[in-house]
Design a protein around this motif. Structure first.
Motif, PDB file in Angstrom:
ATOM      1  N   VAL A  42     -29.854   2.320 -32.958  1.00 15.80           N
ATOM      2  CA  VAL A  42     -29.528   0.908 -33.012  1.00 15.80           C
ATOM      3  C   VAL A  42     -28.599   0.697 -34.199  1.00 15.80           C
ATOM      4  N   LYS A  43     -27.364   0.276 -33.915  1.00  7.96           N
ATOM      5  CA  LYS A  43     -26.363  -0.008 -34.945  1.00  7.96           C
ATOM      6  C   LYS A  43     -26.285  -1.526 -35.117  1.00  7.96           C
ATOM      7  N   GLU A  44     -25.438  -1.972 -36.025  1.00  3.60           N
ATOM      8  CA  GLU A  44     -25.324  -3.396 -36.305  1.00  3.60           C
ATOM      9  C   GLU A  44     -24.884  -4.194 -35.078  1.00  3.60           C
ATOM     10  N   ASN A  45     -23.895  -3.707 -34.345  1.00  3.82           N
ATOM     11  CA  ASN A  45     -23.353  -4.452 -33.198  1.00  3.82           C
ATOM     12  C   ASN A  45     -23.459  -3.717 -31.876  1.00  3.82           C
ATOM     13  N   ARG A  46     -24.235  -2.646 -31.826  1.00  2.00           N
ATOM     14  CA  ARG A  46     -24.315  -1.878 -30.587  1.00  2.00           C
ATOM     15  C   ARG A  46     -25.547  -0.965 -30.591  1.00  2.00           C
ATOM     16  N   VAL A  47     -25.809  -0.426 -29.414  1.00  8.13           N
ATOM     17  CA  VAL A  47     -26.850   0.583 -29.247  1.00  8.13           C
ATOM     18  C   VAL A  47     -26.161   1.827 -28.698  1.00  8.13           C
ATOM     19  N   VAL A  48     -26.406   2.961 -29.303  1.00 11.32           N
ATOM     20  CA  VAL A  48     -25.814   4.225 -28.873  1.00 11.32           C
ATOM     21  C   VAL A  48     -26.892   5.058 -28.201  1.00 11.32           C
ATOM     22  N   VAL A  49     -26.636   5.482 -26.970  1.00 13.48           N
ATOM     23  CA  VAL A  49     -27.572   6.331 -26.239  1.00 13.48           C
ATOM     24  C   VAL A  49     -27.016   7.752 -26.266  1.00 13.48           C
ATOM     25  N   ILE A  50     -27.806   8.701 -26.754  1.00 13.31           N
ATOM     26  CA  ILE A  50     -27.393  10.098 -26.856  1.00 13.31           C
ATOM     27  C   ILE A  50     -28.242  10.906 -25.877  1.00 13.31           C
ATOM     28  N   LEU A  51     -27.573  11.460 -24.870  1.00 13.37           N
ATOM     29  CA  LEU A  51     -28.255  12.248 -23.854  1.00 13.37           C
ATOM     30  C   LEU A  51     -28.023  13.726 -24.144  1.00 13.37           C
ATOM     31  N   ARG A  52     -29.084  14.466 -24.313  1.00 11.41           N
ATOM     32  CA  ARG A  52     -28.993  15.902 -24.569  1.00 11.41           C
ATOM     33  C   ARG A  52     -29.070  16.613 -23.220  1.00 11.41           C
ATOM     34  N   LYS A  53     -28.071  17.415 -22.898  1.00 14.94           N
ATOM     35  CA  LYS A  53     -28.042  18.136 -21.622  1.00 14.94           C
ATOM     36  C   LYS A  53     -29.144  19.193 -21.578  1.00 14.94           C
ATOM     37  N   ALA A  54     -29.729  19.364 -20.412  1.00 11.64           N
ATOM     38  CA  ALA A  54     -30.757  20.390 -20.236  1.00 11.64           C
ATOM     39  C   ALA A  54     -30.121  21.779 -20.178  1.00 11.64           C
ATOM     40  N   SER A  55     -28.898  21.857 -19.682  1.00  7.81           N
ATOM     41  CA  SER A  55     -28.184  23.140 -19.640  1.00  7.81           C
ATOM     42  C   SER A  55     -26.727  22.889 -20.004  1.00  7.81           C
ATOM     43  N   LYS A  56     -26.079  23.946 -20.477  1.00  6.04           N
ATOM     44  CA  LYS A  56     -24.689  23.816 -20.899  1.00  6.04           C
ATOM     45  C   LYS A  56     -23.797  23.515 -19.705  1.00  6.04           C
ATOM     46  N   GLY A  57     -22.706  22.835 -19.976  1.00  6.22           N
ATOM     47  CA  GLY A  57     -21.755  22.507 -18.922  1.00  6.22           C
ATOM     48  C   GLY A  57     -21.007  21.236 -19.268  1.00  6.22           C
ATOM     49  N   THR A  58     -19.997  20.965 -18.497  1.00  5.56           N
ATOM     50  CA  THR A  58     -19.173  19.781 -18.708  1.00  5.56           C
ATOM     51  C   THR A  58     -19.470  18.767 -17.620  1.00  5.56           C
ATOM     52  N   TRP A  59     -19.607  17.532 -18.020  1.00  7.48           N
ATOM     53  CA  TRP A  59     -19.805  16.448 -17.072  1.00  7.48           C
ATOM     54  C   TRP A  59     -18.503  15.672 -16.971  1.00  7.48           C
ATOM     55  N   GLY A  60     -17.969  15.544 -15.780  1.00  9.76           N
ATOM     56  CA  GLY A  60     -16.790  14.719 -15.566  1.00  9.76           C
ATOM     57  C   GLY A  60     -17.157  13.250 -15.495  1.00  9.76           C
ATOM     58  N   GLU A  61     -18.384  12.985 -15.112  1.00  7.65           N
ATOM     59  CA  GLU A  61     -18.877  11.619 -14.966  1.00  7.65           C
ATOM     60  C   GLU A  61     -20.335  11.571 -15.390  1.00  7.65           C
ATOM     61  N   LEU A  62     -20.778  10.394 -15.788  1.00  8.84           N
ATOM     62  CA  LEU A  62     -22.168  10.236 -16.206  1.00  8.84           C
ATOM     63  C   LEU A  62     -23.121  10.316 -15.019  1.00  8.84           C
ATOM     64  N   VAL A  63     -22.757   9.659 -13.926  1.00  7.37           N
ATOM     65  CA  VAL A  63     -23.617   9.579 -12.753  1.00  7.37           C
ATOM     66  C   VAL A  63     -23.033  10.459 -11.654  1.00  7.37           C
ATOM     67  N   ALA A  64     -23.887  11.165 -10.927  1.00  6.83           N
ATOM     68  CA  ALA A  64     -23.435  12.025  -9.830  1.00  6.83           C
ATOM     69  C   ALA A  64     -22.808  11.181  -8.739  1.00  6.83           C
ATOM     70  N   LYS A  65     -21.797  11.740  -8.095  1.00  3.21           N
ATOM     71  CA  LYS A  65     -21.155  11.040  -6.986  1.00  3.21           C
ATOM     72  C   LYS A  65     -22.104  10.975  -5.808  1.00  3.21           C
ATOM     73  N   LYS A  66     -21.994   9.892  -5.062  1.00  5.98           N
ATOM     74  CA  LYS A  66     -22.811   9.760  -3.865  1.00  5.98           C
ATOM     75  C   LYS A  66     -22.283  10.719  -2.814  1.00  5.98           C
ATOM     76  N   SER A  67     -23.184  11.294  -2.052  1.00  6.47           N
ATOM     77  CA  SER A  67     -22.741  12.187  -0.989  1.00  6.47           C
ATOM     78  C   SER A  67     -22.137  11.343   0.120  1.00  6.47           C
ATOM     79  N   ALA A  68     -20.999  11.779   0.591  1.00  6.22           N
ATOM     80  CA  ALA A  68     -20.281  11.025   1.616  1.00  6.22           C
ATOM     81  C   ALA A  68     -20.961  11.210   2.967  1.00  6.22           C
ATOM     82  N   ALA A  69     -21.066  10.122   3.691  1.00  7.19           N
ATOM     83  CA  ALA A  69     -21.615  10.192   5.035  1.00  7.19           C
ATOM     84  C   ALA A  69     -20.553  10.794   5.951  1.00  7.19           C
ATOM     85  N   PRO A  70     -20.949  11.546   6.951  1.00  4.15           N
ATOM     86  CA  PRO A  70     -19.954  12.108   7.852  1.00  4.15           C
ATOM     87  C   PRO A  70     -19.190  10.994   8.554  1.00  4.15           C
TER      88      PRO A  70
END
Length: 123
Positions: A42-70
């Motif tokens: 908790v900072k003066e004007n914001r809240v910072v959320v720090i997510l520690r990855k369970a395994s090494k790797g790069t995330w292009g996005e925070l949330v996984a893409k939805k699987s496309a329907a055929p």
């Protein structure tokens, strides 16, 4: 302020800020996180959320893409319309490299640079 962490989600709550309650929930994260080592500050004007990855790797996005329907295939639809719809879907959901490839193929086809198009057609 409180934040709860799960293996692939987090739930941030801010209560009593200017008389209101705020909540940010994100599920289906790109990959699993380590809830024990994830934290929030908790900072003066914001809240910072720090997510520690369970395994090494790069995330292009925070949330996984939805699987496309055929795609639905309608026998009465124009085949060209179906192909254009498929290409639009690929372009909209693709990464930058996919968009470059589609744009190049489209430009080449419009300029007559498509392989095999330089031969005259025989009737």
């Amino acid at each position: 302020v409180s934040c709860t962490f799960g293996s692939d989600w987090f739930d941030l709550r801010v209560q009593g800020l200017r008389g209101r309650t705020f909540r940010l929930r994100r599920g289906r994260l790109h990959a699993n996180i380590d809830p024990e080592n994830s934290k929030y500050l908790v900072k003066e004007n914001r809240v910072v959320v720090i997510l520690r990855k369970a395994s090494k790797g790069t995330w292009g996005e925070l949330v996984a893409k939805k699987s496309a329907a055929p795609p639905r295939i309608d026998k009465e639809d124009d085949p060209t319309k179906s192909i254009m719809s498929l290409m639009k879907n690929m372009y909209d959901e693709g990464d930058d490299e996919m968009k470059r490839m589609i744009a190049k193929a489209w430009t080449d086809s419009q300029d007559g640079k498509t392989p095999g198009r330089d031969k005259p057609e025989l009737y």
